[in-house]
Design an enzyme around this catalytic site. Structure first.
Site, PDB file in Angstrom:
ATOM      1  N   GLY A  69       0.826  -1.219   0.000  1.00 42.81           N
ATOM      2  CA  GLY A  69       0.000   0.000   0.000  1.00 42.81           C
ATOM      3  C   GLY A  69       0.850   1.255   0.000  1.00 42.81           C
ATOM      4  O   GLY A  69       0.479   2.291   0.567  1.00 42.81           O
TER       5      GLY A  69
ATOM      6  N   GLN B  86      -1.268   7.656   1.492  1.00 41.95           N
ATOM      7  CA  GLN B  86      -0.888   8.838   2.287  1.00 41.95           C
ATOM      8  C   GLN B  86       0.316   8.547   3.183  1.00 41.95           C
ATOM      9  O   GLN B  86       1.268   9.325   3.223  1.00 41.95           O
ATOM     10  CB  GLN B  86      -2.084   9.291   3.144  1.00 41.95           C
ATOM     11  CG  GLN B  86      -1.876  10.645   3.800  1.00 41.95           C
ATOM     12  CD  GLN B  86      -2.804  10.891   4.983  1.00 41.95           C
ATOM     13  OE1 GLN B  86      -3.511  10.002   5.463  1.00 41.95           O
ATOM     14  NE2 GLN B  86      -2.802  12.116   5.482  1.00 41.95           N
TER      15      GLN B  86
ATOM     16  N   ASP C 185       2.174  -1.706  -4.428  1.00 45.92           N
ATOM     17  CA  ASP C 185       0.795  -1.224  -4.326  1.00 45.92           C
ATOM     18  C   ASP C 185      -0.011  -1.893  -5.427  1.00 45.92           C
ATOM     19  O   ASP C 185       0.562  -2.386  -6.401  1.00 45.92           O
ATOM     20  CB  ASP C 185       0.750   0.307  -4.486  1.00 45.92           C
ATOM     21  CG  ASP C 185      -0.510   0.936  -3.903  1.00 45.92           C
ATOM     22  OD1 ASP C 185      -0.424   1.551  -2.817  1.00 45.92           O
ATOM     23  OD2 ASP C 185      -1.593   0.814  -4.522  1.00 45.92           O
TER      24      ASP C 185
ATOM     25  N   ARG D 287      -1.873  -0.138  -7.252  1.00 48.41           N
ATOM     26  CA  ARG D 287      -1.806   0.885  -8.319  1.00 48.41           C
ATOM     27  C   ARG D 287      -0.357   1.054  -8.761  1.00 48.41           C
ATOM     28  O   ARG D 287       0.554   1.048  -7.935  1.00 48.41           O
ATOM     29  CB  ARG D 287      -2.327   2.237  -7.801  1.00 48.41           C
ATOM     30  CG  ARG D 287      -3.816   2.230  -7.500  1.00 48.41           C
ATOM     31  CD  ARG D 287      -4.283   3.591  -7.029  1.00 48.41           C
ATOM     32  NE  ARG D 287      -3.813   3.926  -5.684  1.00 48.41           N
ATOM     33  CZ  ARG D 287      -3.318   5.099  -5.319  1.00 48.41           C
ATOM     34  NH1 ARG D 287      -3.215   6.069  -6.198  1.00 48.41           N
ATOM     35  NH2 ARG D 287      -2.915   5.310  -4.080  1.00 48.41           N
TER      36      ARG D 287
ATOM     37  N   ASP E 194      -1.307  -6.861  -5.484  1.00 48.31           N
ATOM     38  CA  ASP E 194      -2.632  -6.880  -4.850  1.00 48.31           C
ATOM     39  C   ASP E 194      -2.473  -7.763  -3.624  1.00 48.31           C
ATOM     40  O   ASP E 194      -2.198  -8.970  -3.750  1.00 48.31           O
ATOM     41  CB  ASP E 194      -3.667  -7.456  -5.831  1.00 48.31           C
ATOM     42  CG  ASP E 194      -5.045  -7.573  -5.188  1.00 48.31           C
ATOM     43  OD1 ASP E 194      -5.164  -7.463  -3.951  1.00 48.31           O
ATOM     44  OD2 ASP E 194      -6.011  -7.796  -5.939  1.00 48.31           O
ATOM     45  N   ILE E 195      -2.640  -7.196  -2.450  1.00 51.25           N
ATOM     46  CA  ILE E 195      -2.298  -7.907  -1.221  1.00 51.25           C
ATOM     47  C   ILE E 195      -3.209  -9.105  -0.964  1.00 51.25           C
ATOM     48  O   ILE E 195      -2.884  -9.974  -0.163  1.00 51.25           O
ATOM     49  CB  ILE E 195      -2.272  -6.925  -0.015  1.00 51.25           C
ATOM     50  CG1 ILE E 195      -1.498  -7.518   1.151  1.00 51.25           C
ATOM     51  CG2 ILE E 195      -3.685  -6.499   0.403  1.00 51.25           C
ATOM     52  CD1 ILE E 195      -0.081  -7.880   0.859  1.00 51.25           C
TER      53      ILE E 195
ATOM     54  N   TYR F 282     -14.684  -0.928   9.257  1.00 52.50           N
ATOM     55  CA  TYR F 282     -13.243  -0.659   9.298  1.00 52.50           C
ATOM     56  C   TYR F 282     -12.683  -0.959  10.697  1.00 52.50           C
ATOM     57  O   TYR F 282     -11.671  -1.660  10.849  1.00 52.50           O
ATOM     58  CB  TYR F 282     -13.017   0.803   8.919  1.00 52.50           C
ATOM     59  CG  TYR F 282     -11.607   1.321   9.046  1.00 52.50           C
ATOM     60  CD1 TYR F 282     -10.600   0.882   8.193  1.00 52.50           C
ATOM     61  CD2 TYR F 282     -11.284   2.283  10.007  1.00 52.50           C
ATOM     62  CE1 TYR F 282      -9.306   1.388   8.300  1.00 52.50           C
ATOM     63  CE2 TYR F 282      -9.998   2.796  10.114  1.00 52.50           C
ATOM     64  CZ  TYR F 282      -9.013   2.338   9.260  1.00 52.50           C
ATOM     65  OH  TYR F 282      -7.735   2.834   9.370  1.00 52.50           O
TER      66      TYR F 282
ATOM     67  N   LYS G 113      -9.954  -3.764  11.890  1.00 56.33           N
ATOM     68  CA  LYS G 113      -8.686  -3.437  12.575  1.00 56.33           C
ATOM     69  C   LYS G 113      -8.597  -4.178  13.916  1.00 56.33           C
ATOM     70  O   LYS G 113      -7.529  -4.649  14.304  1.00 56.33           O
ATOM     71  CB  LYS G 113      -8.566  -1.923  12.785  1.00 56.33           C
ATOM     72  CG  LYS G 113      -8.281  -1.139  11.503  1.00 56.33           C
ATOM     73  CD  LYS G 113      -6.896  -1.455  10.929  1.00 56.33           C
ATOM     74  CE  LYS G 113      -6.604  -0.690   9.662  1.00 56.33           C
ATOM     75  NZ  LYS G 113      -5.366  -1.090   9.006  1.00 56.33           N
TER      76      LYS G 113
HETATM   77  P1  NAD Z   1      -4.394   5.276   1.744  1.00 54.36           P
HETATM   78  O1  NAD Z   1      -5.812   4.953   1.377  1.00 54.36           O
HETATM   79  O2  NAD Z   1      -3.856   6.621   1.449  1.00 54.36           O
HETATM   80  O3  NAD Z   1      -3.408   4.205   1.077  1.00 54.36           O
HETATM   81  C1  NAD Z   1      -3.704   2.839   1.024  1.00 54.36           C
HETATM   82  C2  NAD Z   1      -2.987   2.260  -0.171  1.00 54.36           C
HETATM   83  O4  NAD Z   1      -3.347   0.877  -0.265  1.00 54.36           O
HETATM   84  C3  NAD Z   1      -3.401   2.916  -1.510  1.00 54.36           C
HETATM   85  O5  NAD Z   1      -2.253   3.375  -2.204  1.00 54.36           O
HETATM   86  C4  NAD Z   1      -4.122   1.809  -2.272  1.00 54.36           C
HETATM   87  O6  NAD Z   1      -3.885   1.838  -3.673  1.00 54.36           O
HETATM   88  C5  NAD Z   1      -3.516   0.568  -1.641  1.00 54.36           C
HETATM   89  N1  NAD Z   1      -4.381  -0.602  -1.788  1.00 54.36           N
HETATM   90  C6  NAD Z   1      -5.734  -0.662  -1.727  1.00 54.36           C
HETATM   91  N2  NAD Z   1      -6.136  -1.915  -1.946  1.00 54.36           N
HETATM   92  C7  NAD Z   1      -5.025  -2.676  -2.130  1.00 54.36           C
HETATM   93  C8  NAD Z   1      -4.786  -4.038  -2.391  1.00 54.36           C
HETATM   94  N3  NAD Z   1      -5.799  -4.898  -2.538  1.00 54.36           N
HETATM   95  N4  NAD Z   1      -3.517  -4.447  -2.503  1.00 54.36           N
HETATM   96  C9  NAD Z   1      -2.484  -3.589  -2.383  1.00 54.36           C
HETATM   97  N5  NAD Z   1      -2.632  -2.270  -2.166  1.00 54.36           N
HETATM   98  C10 NAD Z   1      -3.898  -1.828  -2.021  1.00 54.36           C
HETATM   99  O7  NAD Z   1      -4.239   4.915   3.281  1.00 54.36           O
HETATM  100  P2  NAD Z   1      -3.155   5.450   4.319  1.00 54.36           P
HETATM  101  O8  NAD Z   1      -3.729   6.632   4.973  1.00 54.36           O
HETATM  102  O9  NAD Z   1      -1.826   5.529   3.708  1.00 54.36           O
HETATM  103  O10 NAD Z   1      -3.209   4.264   5.388  1.00 54.36           O
HETATM  104  C11 NAD Z   1      -2.271   3.205   5.390  1.00 54.36           C
HETATM  105  C12 NAD Z   1      -2.617   2.267   6.526  1.00 54.36           C
HETATM  106  O11 NAD Z   1      -2.622   2.993   7.762  1.00 54.36           O
HETATM  107  C13 NAD Z   1      -3.990   1.593   6.410  1.00 54.36           C
HETATM  108  O12 NAD Z   1      -3.877   0.285   6.904  1.00 54.36           O
HETATM  109  C14 NAD Z   1      -4.858   2.416   7.327  1.00 54.36           C
HETATM  110  O13 NAD Z   1      -5.934   1.682   7.829  1.00 54.36           O
HETATM  111  C15 NAD Z   1      -3.876   2.794   8.412  1.00 54.36           C
HETATM  112  N6  NAD Z   1      -4.274   4.014   9.128  1.00 54.36           N
HETATM  113  C16 NAD Z   1      -4.250   5.217   8.494  1.00 54.36           C
HETATM  114  C17 NAD Z   1      -4.652   6.363   9.185  1.00 54.36           C
HETATM  115  C18 NAD Z   1      -4.638   7.716   8.530  1.00 54.36           C
HETATM  116  O14 NAD Z   1      -5.149   8.681   9.126  1.00 54.36           O
HETATM  117  N7  NAD Z   1      -4.067   7.873   7.332  1.00 54.36           N
HETATM  118  C19 NAD Z   1      -5.081   6.248  10.519  1.00 54.36           C
HETATM  119  C20 NAD Z   1      -5.135   4.985  11.107  1.00 54.36           C
HETATM  120  C21 NAD Z   1      -4.696   3.871  10.408  1.00 54.36           C
HETATM  121  C1  AKB Z   2      -9.921   6.985   8.956  1.00 54.95           C
HETATM  122  O1  AKB Z   2     -10.505   8.060   9.228  1.00 54.95           O
HETATM  123  O2  AKB Z   2     -10.477   5.987   8.447  1.00 54.95           O
HETATM  124  C2  AKB Z   2      -8.463   6.870   9.325  1.00 54.95           C
HETATM  125  C3  AKB Z   2      -8.295   6.302  10.694  1.00 54.95           C
HETATM  126  C4  AKB Z   2      -8.370   7.164  11.871  1.00 54.95           C
HETATM  127  O3  AKB Z   2      -8.117   5.131  10.819  1.00 54.95           O
HETATM  128  N1  AKB Z   2      -7.862   8.167   9.190  1.00 54.95           N
END
Ligand code: NAD
Ligand code: AKB
Length: 313
Positions: free
Chosen positions: A10, A14, A36, A38, A50-51, A140, A144
């Site tokens: 992934g 972000q 990723d 993508r 694709d995970i 979600y 988790k």
């Molecule tokens: P994001 O949505 O920006 O990035 C996720 C990436 O996963 C994307 O680039 C997408 O293309 C890729 N993806 C989707 N499906 C896929 C698949 N089947 N195989 C491979 N790749 C795939 O999310 P993020 O904000 O970077 O979050 C990353 C991780 O951190 C996630 O597990 C999310 O739950 C966790 N997280 C994020 C936040 C936050 O605020 N950003 C908070 C808590 C937890």
């Molecule tokens: C979301 O809002 O889904 C994420 C998170 C807090 O896990 N930013």
């Protein structure tokens, strides 16, 4: 130079887009493989993955002799709520593939991000402790929390070293956020800079735990580099930096852009936000591996507005 080879799943998202850069700085350009679902045309050390495809994951690990995995691929809360079956498939099958390959290939350490979404209506809302009732109501959050259970199970029964934090909402200017409930706190800065106004999908007094991306990246790497015997939490550490409402971010932005304005049109994400904590107690992370945030709201606002680049302006 390190003997580690790190795979990030992934990685185009972000967190991944910044974490990969930080890991490459620490471990060397060639030793960090981004992946990723993508494509990424600009990264020469990149694999399409694709995970949910466990065989492809196995091939990539074997071909590159991977020793550590940062497993970021998942659907976030807003997107998951629109397609629960797909969220379950990606978030759970994806993690399960990582865990099985970890055992099979003797992967030394894995990072799995959990979320404040594991808490629910019956968790304490203020300073939510490390150990308390967890009754998530979003798909979600359910995925988790199940992921944390799998991490604990593998650590206890299969002798793995899976490390995890419950990230709050993360805010960054390099890559836009993807489908979360806390993402208003990213979008608001881009809109402030481009249009000086923002329509928020949460109500003005909705308090949520938040963190600036540089703190999140530093914390993640610190946890992964901490000595294993100092880590008392076998599933996922609470992590916190700040807590604020949309009204407070607006006031913080107005200190720099006085004519910025906001209005409110809450949607389905309000119910998700209402089920989450308002602030988090991260004292166990502080005690175990010295977690300490560096950014508060105004310091983050200043940095965000300084660094956001609006294209075609
Ligand atoms: P994001 O949505 O920006 O990035 C996720 C990436 O996963 C994307 O680039 C997408 O293309 C890729 N993806 C989707 N499906 C896929 C698949 N089947 N195989 C491979 N790749 C795939 O999310 P993020 O904000 O970077 O979050 C990353 C991780 O951190 C996630 O597990 C999310 O739950 C966790 N997280 C994020 C936040 C936050 O605020 N950003 C908070 C808590 C937890
Ligand atoms: C979301 O809002 O889904 C994420 C998170 C807090 O896990 N930013």
């Amino acid at each position: 130079m390190t003997s580690e080879t790190i795979l990030v799943t992934g990685a185009n998202g972000q967190i991944g887009s910044e974490l990969v850069l930080a890991l490459r700085k620490n471990y060397g350009e060639d030793n960090v493989i981004a992946s990723d679902i993508r494509e990424n045309d600009t990264d020469s050390r990149f694999e399409i993955l694709d995970i949910t495809d466990g065989n492809k994951l196995h091939e990539i690990i074997q071909k590159n002799k991977v020793t550590q995995i940062y497993h970021l691929a998942a659907l976030l809360s807003g997107t998951s709520e629109k397609n629960p079956a797909l969220a379950w498939k990606i978030n759970m099958e994806g993690l399960f593939n990582v865990l099985e390959n970890t055992v099979q290939h003797n992967i030394s350490k894995v990072f799995f991000p959990s979320s404040i979404a594991v808490f629910g209506p019956n968790s304490p809302k203020i300073n939510t402790p490390q150990f308390c009732n967890t009754d998530p109501t979003s798909i979600y959050g359910i995925s988790k929390l199940a992921g944390e259970g799998w991490a604990r199970y593998y650590n206890l029964k299969k002798n793995t070293d899976i490390r995890s934090v419950r990230y709050p909402g993360l805010i960054s200017y390099k890559t836009k956020a993807g489908g979360g409930t806390t993402d208003y706190a990213v979008d608001i800065y881009f809109e402030a800079k481009e249009n000086k106004k923002y329509t928020c999908f949460l109500e003005e007094n909705t308090y949520l735990p938040m963190m600036y991306m540089p703190d999140a990246i530093r914390g993640t790497i610190d946890l992964m580099e901490a000595s294993k015997n100092t880590l008392t939490v076998k599933d996922s550490y609470n992590l916190s930096a700040m807590s604020f409402s949309p009204k407070e971010v607006c006031a913080s932005i107005q200190k720099i852009i006085p004519d910025f304005s906001i209005d409110y049109q809450p949607d389905f994400r309000q119910a998700i936000a209402n089920s989450w904590p308002q602030s988090i107690d991260a004292s166990v992370a502080s005690a175990d591996w010295n977690w300490k945030p560096q950014f508060d709201l105004d310091k983050m606002t200043e940095d965000m507005l300084k660094n956001i680049v609006i294209e075609n302006v």
